[in-house]
Write a protein that holds these residues in place. Structure first.
Motif, PDB file in Angstrom:
ATOM      1  N   LYS A   1       0.698  -1.092  -0.232  1.00 25.64           N
ATOM      2  CA  LYS A   1       0.234   0.241  -0.029  1.00 25.64           C
ATOM      3  C   LYS A   1       0.831   1.085   0.306  1.00 25.64           C
ATOM      4  CE  LYS A   1      -3.360  -2.615   2.637  1.00 25.64           C
ATOM      5  NZ  LYS A   1      -3.596  -3.184   3.814  1.00 25.64           N
ATOM      6  N   ARG A   2       0.254   1.977  -0.572  1.00 24.48           N
ATOM      7  CA  ARG A   2       1.194   3.548  -1.069  1.00 24.48           C
ATOM      8  C   ARG A   2       1.411   4.197   0.956  1.00 24.48           C
ATOM      9  NH1 ARG A   2       2.784   4.691  -5.589  1.00 24.48           N
ATOM     10  NH2 ARG A   2       1.498   3.538  -6.918  1.00 24.48           N
ATOM     11  N   GLU A   3       2.280   3.945   1.169  1.00 26.31           N
ATOM     12  CA  GLU A   3       2.917   5.699   2.703  1.00 26.31           C
ATOM     13  C   GLU A   3       1.676   6.577   2.771  1.00 26.31           C
ATOM     14  OE1 GLU A   3       4.717   5.466   0.038  1.00 26.31           O
ATOM     15  OE2 GLU A   3       6.100   3.585   0.121  1.00 26.31           O
ATOM     16  N   SER A   4       1.862   7.287   1.548  1.00 32.43           N
ATOM     17  CA  SER A   4       1.030   8.708   1.819  1.00 32.43           C
ATOM     18  C   SER A   4      -0.352   8.379   1.179  1.00 32.43           C
ATOM     19  CB  SER A   4       1.989   9.532   1.465  1.00 32.43           C
ATOM     20  OG  SER A   4       3.277   9.512   2.224  1.00 32.43           O
ATOM     21  N   LYS A   5      -1.263   8.520   1.033  1.00 33.09           N
ATOM     22  CA  LYS A   5      -2.182   8.664   0.799  1.00 33.09           C
ATOM     23  C   LYS A   5      -2.254  10.352   0.480  1.00 33.09           C
ATOM     24  CE  LYS A   5      -4.157   4.642   1.256  1.00 33.09           C
ATOM     25  NZ  LYS A   5      -4.866   4.820   3.388  1.00 33.09           N
ATOM     26  N   GLU A   6      -3.154  10.841  -0.519  1.00 33.29           N
ATOM     27  CA  GLU A   6      -3.173  12.021  -1.631  1.00 33.29           C
ATOM     28  C   GLU A   6      -4.413  12.756  -0.806  1.00 33.29           C
ATOM     29  OE1 GLU A   6      -3.849  12.640  -5.514  1.00 33.29           O
ATOM     30  OE2 GLU A   6      -1.799  13.282  -5.659  1.00 33.29           O
ATOM     31  N   ASN A   7      -4.090  13.276   0.810  1.00 29.51           N
ATOM     32  CA  ASN A   7      -4.377  14.474   1.231  1.00 29.51           C
ATOM     33  C   ASN A   7      -3.786  15.507   2.317  1.00 29.51           C
ATOM     34  OD1 ASN A   7      -4.340  12.656   3.188  1.00 29.51           O
ATOM     35  ND2 ASN A   7      -5.497  11.780   3.705  1.00 29.51           N
ATOM     36  N   GLU A   8      -4.608  16.164   2.723  1.00 30.79           N
ATOM     37  CA  GLU A   8      -3.716  17.068   3.769  1.00 30.79           C
ATOM     38  C   GLU A   8      -2.085  17.860   3.138  1.00 30.79           C
ATOM     39  OE1 GLU A   8      -4.005  15.097   7.090  1.00 30.79           O
ATOM     40  OE2 GLU A   8      -5.862  14.863   7.317  1.00 30.79           O
ATOM     41  N   GLY A   9      -2.591  17.959   2.306  1.00 32.46           N
ATOM     42  CA  GLY A   9      -1.474  18.610   1.316  1.00 32.46           C
ATOM     43  C   GLY A   9      -0.330  17.898   0.835  1.00 32.46           C
ATOM     44  N   VAL A  10      -0.909  17.055   0.990  1.00 33.49           N
ATOM     45  CA  VAL A  10       0.353  15.601   0.581  1.00 33.49           C
ATOM     46  C   VAL A  10      -0.379  15.904  -1.383  1.00 33.49           C
ATOM     47  CG1 VAL A  10       1.110  13.397   0.104  1.00 33.49           C
ATOM     48  CG2 VAL A  10       0.636  14.122   2.102  1.00 33.49           C
ATOM     49  N   LYS A  11       1.154  15.284  -2.059  1.00 32.71           N
ATOM     50  CA  LYS A  11       0.553  15.794  -3.753  1.00 32.71           C
ATOM     51  C   LYS A  11       1.251  14.504  -4.252  1.00 32.71           C
ATOM     52  CE  LYS A  11       0.337  18.832  -7.695  1.00 32.71           C
ATOM     53  NZ  LYS A  11       0.901  19.701  -7.933  1.00 32.71           N
ATOM     54  N   TYR A  12       1.250  13.605  -4.964  1.00 35.04           N
ATOM     55  CA  TYR A  12       1.639  12.667  -6.051  1.00 35.04           C
ATOM     56  C   TYR A  12       2.297  13.118  -7.511  1.00 35.04           C
ATOM     57  CZ  TYR A  12       2.178   9.354  -3.415  1.00 35.04           C
ATOM     58  OH  TYR A  12       1.933   7.937  -1.980  1.00 35.04           O
ATOM     59  N   VAL A  13       3.739  13.914  -7.217  1.00 37.62           N
ATOM     60  CA  VAL A  13       3.646  15.039  -8.219  1.00 37.62           C
ATOM     61  C   VAL A  13       4.204  13.626  -9.679  1.00 37.62           C
ATOM     62  CG1 VAL A  13       5.608  16.054  -9.503  1.00 37.62           C
ATOM     63  CG2 VAL A  13       4.794  16.270  -6.889  1.00 37.62           C
ATOM     64  N   ARG A  14       4.445  12.272  -9.838  1.00 36.04           N
ATOM     65  CA  ARG A  14       4.738  10.881 -10.182  1.00 36.04           C
ATOM     66  C   ARG A  14       4.272   9.958  -9.314  1.00 36.04           C
ATOM     67  NH1 ARG A  14      10.001   9.820 -13.547  1.00 36.04           N
ATOM     68  NH2 ARG A  14       9.890  12.785 -13.547  1.00 36.04           N
ATOM     69  N   MET A  15       3.648   8.998 -10.078  1.00 28.73           N
ATOM     70  CA  MET A  15       3.473   7.832  -9.951  1.00 28.73           C
ATOM     71  C   MET A  15       3.995   7.194 -10.650  1.00 28.73           C
ATOM     72  SD  MET A  15      -0.716   6.486  -7.871  1.00 28.73           S
ATOM     73  CE  MET A  15      -0.518   8.546  -6.584  1.00 28.73           C
ATOM     74  N   GLU A  16       4.822   6.236 -10.316  1.00 32.17           N
ATOM     75  CA  GLU A  16       5.450   4.445 -11.409  1.00 32.17           C
ATOM     76  C   GLU A  16       4.738   4.210 -10.448  1.00 32.17           C
ATOM     77  OE1 GLU A  16       8.078   7.254 -13.915  1.00 32.17           O
ATOM     78  OE2 GLU A  16       8.978   5.836 -12.606  1.00 32.17           O
TER      79      GLU A  16
ATOM     80  N   VAL B   1       7.269   9.990  -6.610  1.00 29.76           N
ATOM     81  CA  VAL B   1       7.533  11.181  -6.107  1.00 29.76           C
ATOM     82  C   VAL B   1       6.453  12.189  -5.540  1.00 29.76           C
ATOM     83  CG1 VAL B   1       8.363  14.068  -6.622  1.00 29.76           C
ATOM     84  CG2 VAL B   1       9.023  12.115  -7.812  1.00 29.76           C
ATOM     85  N   ILE B   2       6.682  12.534  -4.085  1.00 28.97           N
ATOM     86  CA  ILE B   2       5.380  13.274  -3.436  1.00 28.97           C
ATOM     87  C   ILE B   2       5.748  14.337  -2.347  1.00 28.97           C
ATOM     88  CG2 ILE B   2       3.992  13.146  -1.586  1.00 28.97           C
ATOM     89  CD1 ILE B   2       5.409  10.402  -2.096  1.00 28.97           C
ATOM     90  N   GLU B   3       5.062  15.768  -3.603  1.00 26.22           N
ATOM     91  CA  GLU B   3       5.231  16.257  -2.053  1.00 26.22           C
ATOM     92  C   GLU B   3       4.431  17.028  -1.558  1.00 26.22           C
ATOM     93  OE1 GLU B   3       4.002  20.160  -4.846  1.00 26.22           O
ATOM     94  OE2 GLU B   3       4.870  21.611  -3.350  1.00 26.22           O
ATOM     95  N   HIS B   4       5.310  16.798  -0.171  1.00 26.31           N
ATOM     96  CA  HIS B   4       4.844  17.330   2.008  1.00 26.31           C
ATOM     97  C   HIS B   4       4.818  18.871   1.394  1.00 26.31           C
ATOM     98  CE1 HIS B   4       4.407  13.115   2.696  1.00 26.31           C
ATOM     99  NE2 HIS B   4       5.793  12.964   1.890  1.00 26.31           N
ATOM    100  N   PRO B   5       3.769  19.149   2.464  1.00 28.92           N
ATOM    101  CA  PRO B   5       3.711  20.464   2.671  1.00 28.92           C
ATOM    102  C   PRO B   5       5.470  21.029   3.236  1.00 28.92           C
ATOM    103  CG  PRO B   5       2.271  19.870   4.190  1.00 28.92           C
ATOM    104  CD  PRO B   5       3.307  18.799   3.477  1.00 28.92           C
ATOM    105  N   ASN B   6       6.033  20.127   3.835  1.00 26.89           N
ATOM    106  CA  ASN B   6       7.565  21.031   3.451  1.00 26.89           C
ATOM    107  C   ASN B   6       8.374  20.307   3.118  1.00 26.89           C
ATOM    108  OD1 ASN B   6       6.354  22.782   5.817  1.00 26.89           O
ATOM    109  ND2 ASN B   6       6.626  21.663   7.679  1.00 26.89           N
ATOM    110  N   ALA B   7       8.069  19.386   2.315  1.00 25.59           N
ATOM    111  CA  ALA B   7       9.487  18.946   1.527  1.00 25.59           C
ATOM    112  C   ALA B   7       9.359  17.579   0.462  1.00 25.59           C
ATOM    113  CB  ALA B   7      10.337  18.010   2.552  1.00 25.59           C
ATOM    114  N   TYR B   8       9.581  17.701  -0.249  1.00 25.91           N
ATOM    115  CA  TYR B   8       9.723  16.057  -1.264  1.00 25.91           C
ATOM    116  C   TYR B   8      10.241  15.346  -1.417  1.00 25.91           C
ATOM    117  CZ  TYR B   8       8.968  20.917  -4.006  1.00 25.91           C
ATOM    118  OH  TYR B   8       8.891  22.063  -4.171  1.00 25.91           O
ATOM    119  N   ALA B   9       9.100  14.101  -1.403  1.00 25.01           N
ATOM    120  CA  ALA B   9       9.942  12.381  -0.958  1.00 25.01           C
ATOM    121  C   ALA B   9       9.883  11.478  -2.327  1.00 25.01           C
ATOM    122  CB  ALA B   9       9.000  12.038  -0.635  1.00 25.01           C
ATOM    123  N   PHE B  10      11.078  11.702  -2.540  1.00 25.00           N
ATOM    124  CA  PHE B  10      11.702  10.266  -4.220  1.00 25.00           C
ATOM    125  C   PHE B  10      11.599   8.743  -3.040  1.00 25.00           C
ATOM    126  CE2 PHE B  10      13.303  14.616  -4.462  1.00 25.00           C
ATOM    127  CZ  PHE B  10      12.627  14.583  -5.682  1.00 25.00           C
TER     128      PHE B  10
END
Lengths: 110, 110
Positions: free
Chosen positions: A52-67, B14-23
């Motif tokens: 499962k993905r560690e981070s869900k898309e919510n509360e300011g978390v955005k997937y820029v790339r999802m491979e 690639v995930i954008e968080h409020p204060n950081a990027y995660a690869f």
């Protein structure tokens, strides 16, 4: 190698040793205790897990790339006739599962 | 994403968080201390590693199936302008590398 639409396959090697078979399956991001190793119909080795993905898309978390593929993984392997179903062991290191199945001793010459 | 013919790519999120990027990069079978994380030209994050087959084909060992890709892996990621190159950390668990790059604070309003 896929059992159902929702199941993804994952790359595997099968190695024959003098006394055993080794089934090596890439399972990055799945902990050892979340992987199931079973034998079906006394001759099929089934390895399955789910990630499962560690981070869900919510509360300011955005997937820029999802491979990376998520969800259920499964691989099935036909076991050779001389596989000893009583002697199966599995270890998982660094996201790679290795299942070892010992060979039955060859039949005694008559 | 490939730099040279011999280099294979590996899936990444690639995930954008409020204060950081995660690869987040799948690297099954590579130990954390065998993975290199570098910054090129002050704006490209480079992640690389190499994996080798555990068993060589010799002395009675035979590959019945060989699907897992071996050799050198590399991924490059363009870093956003507000990436803080002084604040990069990396962890590796279960064959998954996660590089976190903090964001620079937004410029003060004048």
């Amino acid at each position: 190698m896929r059992d159902a639409k929702a199941m993804a396959a994952t790359p595997a090697d099968v190695i024959e040793h003098p006394n055993a078979y080794a089934f090596v399956v890439d399972m990055p991001g799945i902990k050892g205790d979340e992987i199931k190793v079973q034998v079906e119909n006394e001759n099929v080795l089934v390895v399955s897990g789910e990630r499962k993905r560690e981070s869900k898309e919510n509360e300011g978390v955005k997937y820029v790339r999802m491979e990376r593929r998520m969800g259920k993984f499964m691989r099935k392997f036909q076991l050779p006739e001389n596989a000893d179903l009583e002697k199966i062991s599995a270890v998982c290191h660094d996201g790679v599962l290795k299942v070892t199945v010992q060979k039955l001793p060859p039949p005694e010459p008559k």
